[in-house]
Scaffold this motif. Structure first.
Motif, PDB file in Angstrom:
ATOM      1  N   HIS A  54      33.547 -87.731 -13.822  1.00 15.27           N
ATOM      2  CA  HIS A  54      32.730 -86.971 -12.883  1.00 15.27           C
ATOM      3  C   HIS A  54      33.577 -86.403 -11.752  1.00 15.27           C
ATOM      4  CE1 HIS A  54      29.061 -88.064 -14.857  1.00 15.27           C
ATOM      5  NE2 HIS A  54      29.323 -89.358 -14.728  1.00 15.27           N
ATOM      6  N   ALA A  57      30.890 -81.672  -6.817  1.00 14.85           N
ATOM      7  CA  ALA A  57      29.916 -80.612  -7.031  1.00 14.85           C
ATOM      8  C   ALA A  57      30.592 -79.254  -6.829  1.00 14.85           C
ATOM      9  CB  ALA A  57      28.759 -80.766  -6.051  1.00 14.85           C
ATOM     10  N   LYS A  58      30.077 -78.242  -7.483  1.00 10.16           N
ATOM     11  CA  LYS A  58      30.670 -76.907  -7.389  1.00 10.16           C
ATOM     12  C   LYS A  58      30.683 -76.394  -5.953  1.00 10.16           C
ATOM     13  CE  LYS A  58      29.599 -75.385 -12.101  1.00 10.16           C
ATOM     14  NZ  LYS A  58      28.843 -74.412 -12.939  1.00 10.16           N
ATOM     15  N   ARG A  59      29.724 -76.852  -5.157  1.00  8.61           N
ATOM     16  CA  ARG A  59      29.656 -76.371  -3.780  1.00  8.61           C
ATOM     17  C   ARG A  59      30.851 -76.826  -2.945  1.00  8.61           C
ATOM     18  NH1 ARG A  59      26.020 -80.624  -3.881  1.00  8.61           N
ATOM     19  NH2 ARG A  59      24.424 -79.224  -4.683  1.00  8.61           N
ATOM     20  N   ALA A  61      33.898 -76.511  -4.010  1.00  7.30           N
ATOM     21  CA  ALA A  61      35.053 -75.718  -4.428  1.00  7.30           C
ATOM     22  C   ALA A  61      35.661 -74.990  -3.232  1.00  7.30           C
ATOM     23  CB  ALA A  61      34.633 -74.698  -5.492  1.00  7.30           C
ATOM     24  N   GLN A  63      37.203 -76.345  -0.759  1.00  4.68           N
ATOM     25  CA  GLN A  63      37.301 -77.185   0.443  1.00  4.68           C
ATOM     26  C   GLN A  63      38.692 -77.801   0.542  1.00  4.68           C
ATOM     27  OE1 GLN A  63      34.865 -77.484   2.727  1.00  4.68           O
ATOM     28  NE2 GLN A  63      33.517 -76.131   1.579  1.00  4.68           N
ATOM     29  N   GLU A 187      27.604 -71.675  -0.017  1.00  2.89           N
ATOM     30  CA  GLU A 187      27.860 -70.637  -1.023  1.00  2.89           C
ATOM     31  C   GLU A 187      27.777 -69.233  -0.428  1.00  2.89           C
ATOM     32  OE1 GLU A 187      26.463 -71.451  -5.120  1.00  2.89           O
ATOM     33  OE2 GLU A 187      25.377 -73.141  -4.208  1.00  2.89           O
TER      34      GLU A 187
END
Length: 465
Positions: A54, A57-59, A61, A63, A187
């Motif tokens: 795991h 989360a894509k959010r 990305a 960072q 986003e």
């Protein structure tokens, strides 16, 4: 149990407490969780449990590691004099500490329980009363104010509640480093514009300006918001009314929100204008403030957002599913402190105005120090930060890591000289790092003795060059 906790709390806020010693306060502020201890304690789990695949989360990305992660740790490890982080190393105002003691010893049991989710009633009433006077309008305390866990949560709630995928948010550089990652997490798409100096050798934050044509060119049908930080961190620029009017006119023309980060609003030297007070801007402006900055109590982590109900309602949706509420005792103490400040407005003992006068002396003290070691300070108009031009320094940075030059210089000064600062390029996007690379940031909301110790170390280095 409560009778055991209260004496300890009173000891912490008492001026006689060991926690008010600058060294102890500094160490408390910069302590970080020890990941080594955590891994050692749970090492046996890794032997028994197979790691899964795991990922984030894509959010998340894009960072990156925060600048504070490295340089707070470096300051702590080297025991450097910390002129990097923006926190005072002196005691909070007497009336704020007294208010907290009064709350801690109160017989009212509800002051130790959950309070209203969007702000303790007494606190939002005090905020509405103070800012209603400052903004020249009546503010509905229950509908147009939201209290948060620091200004950070205010900003997070704004971006999460109002920015949709593909929305563009204009960020003015240098910007506080949480803006960009928060926009990306929502986003949204950050668009950048840098404040540029009018001269090759700027000496004041006032020398840095926005290019009207460049700014106008960033606005389009996708522009959802612009973030205006005044006084600016790290530059210390206070926007002139004409500059705010230029921004306001573009916001109105393109139906754009203005996120006005004003946490240093009372730490100003020439004057200040609230963006929301400009004609027709109330309905599109969210003003972010901080009790930690106002009362020199950054550990309280209390902030608030002021704005029209139709926007605040969206922030409440995020807030009720995030932190839900903020600590009741702290809100009660801040409310009492705000009420007292309201009664002192215009008087010499009003902390809202007296702090800036104290800081002005410290600002000039630091500026003279920097000039004395051959650096050019950028004199701030507000806040408690000062940039210094270090581009001309001829240092052996071969063992100072990688990254932009200012990162290397900060590492060198921290490890070799024992004075911690912050690299300015951390407040710029990747494409504009070179704009900030010539500066490093100093914090001067410190005891005079702290500034003197830093001066001693820096002057000793200068004498040996």
């Amino acid at each position: 149990m409560l009778h055991r906790i209260l004496p300890a709390l009173i000891c912490v806020v008492s001026e006689r407490s060991v926690f008010h010693h600058p060294r102890v306060l500094s160490s408390l502020t910069v302590c970080l969780p020890c990941s080594a201890c955590f891994h050692q304690r749970h090492r046996h789990l890794s032997n028994e449990t197979k790691m899964t695949s795991h990922g984030p989360a894509k959010r998340l990305a894009g960072q990156k590691k925060s600048v504070w992660t490295e340089f707070v740790k470096l300051s702590s490890e080297t025991k450097a004099i910390n002129l990097g982080q923006g926190f005072p190393d002196f005691a909070a105002p007497d009336h704020v500490r007294k208010a907290l003691i009064d709350v801690a010893t109160s017989s009212n049991p509800l002051l130790f329980q959950y309070t209203r989710g969007f702000g303790h009633p007494r606190m939002v009433n005090a905020i509405a009363a103070l800012y209603g006077k400052l903004m020249g309008r009546e503010i509905d305390s229950m509908e147009e104010v939201m209290v948060t866990v620091g200004a950070y949560q205010s900003l997070f709630s704004i971006f999460m509640s109002l920015i949709s995928p593909g929305d563009e948010v204009i960020l003015i550089e240098p910007f506080f480093d949480c803006y960009e990652p928060m926009v990306l997490m929502a986003e949204g798409t950050p668009r950048f514009i840098a404040l540029k100096p009018k001269t090759d050798n700027p000496e004041s934050a006032e020398d840095f300006e926005l290019d009207p044509e460049e700014l106008s060119g960033l606005f389009n049908e996708k522009t959802k918001a612009i973030v205006v930080n005044t006084p600016n961190n790290p530059l210390g620029k206070v926007y002139k009314r004409s500059e705010l009017e230029m921004i306001a006119n573009l916001c109105k023309k393109h139906d754009t929100l203005c996120i006005s980060d004003e946490v240093y609003e009372f730490m100003i030297y020439p004057g200040h204008e609230h963006t929301a007070t400009l004609p027709d801007m109330w309905e599109r402006t969210l003003t972010v403030c901080s009790a930690g900055k106002i009362f020199s109590v950054t550990g309280f982590k209390l902030g608030w957002t002021i704005g029209p109900q139709y926007l605040i309602d969206h922030l409440k949706t995020v807030g009720q599913n995030c932190a839900y509420t903020s600590p009741t005792p702290l809100q009660e103490a801040v409310a009492q402190s705000l009420e007292l400040e309201m009664s002192r407005l215009g008087q010499p003992d009003c902390y809202l105005t007296s702090l800036a006068k104290e800081l002005e002396v410290k600002r000039d003290k630091l500026a003279n120090l920097l000039r004395g070691i051959g650096l050019t300070p950028i004199i701030p108009q507000g806040s408690y930060f000062m940039l210094a031009n270090v581009s001309h320094l001829d240092l052996d940075l071969s063992d100072s890591g990688d990254g932009p030059k200012d990162y290397k210089i900060v590492r060198w000064i921290t490890t070799k000289l024992g004075v911690a600062t912050i690299p300015c390029s951390a407040f710029y996007c990747e494409e504009h790092k070179s704009f900030g690379e010539k500066y490093i940031r100093f914090c001067f909301i410190k005891e005079d003795s702290t500034l003197d110790k830093a001066a001693e170390k820096l002057m000793k280095w200068k004498a040996g060059v």
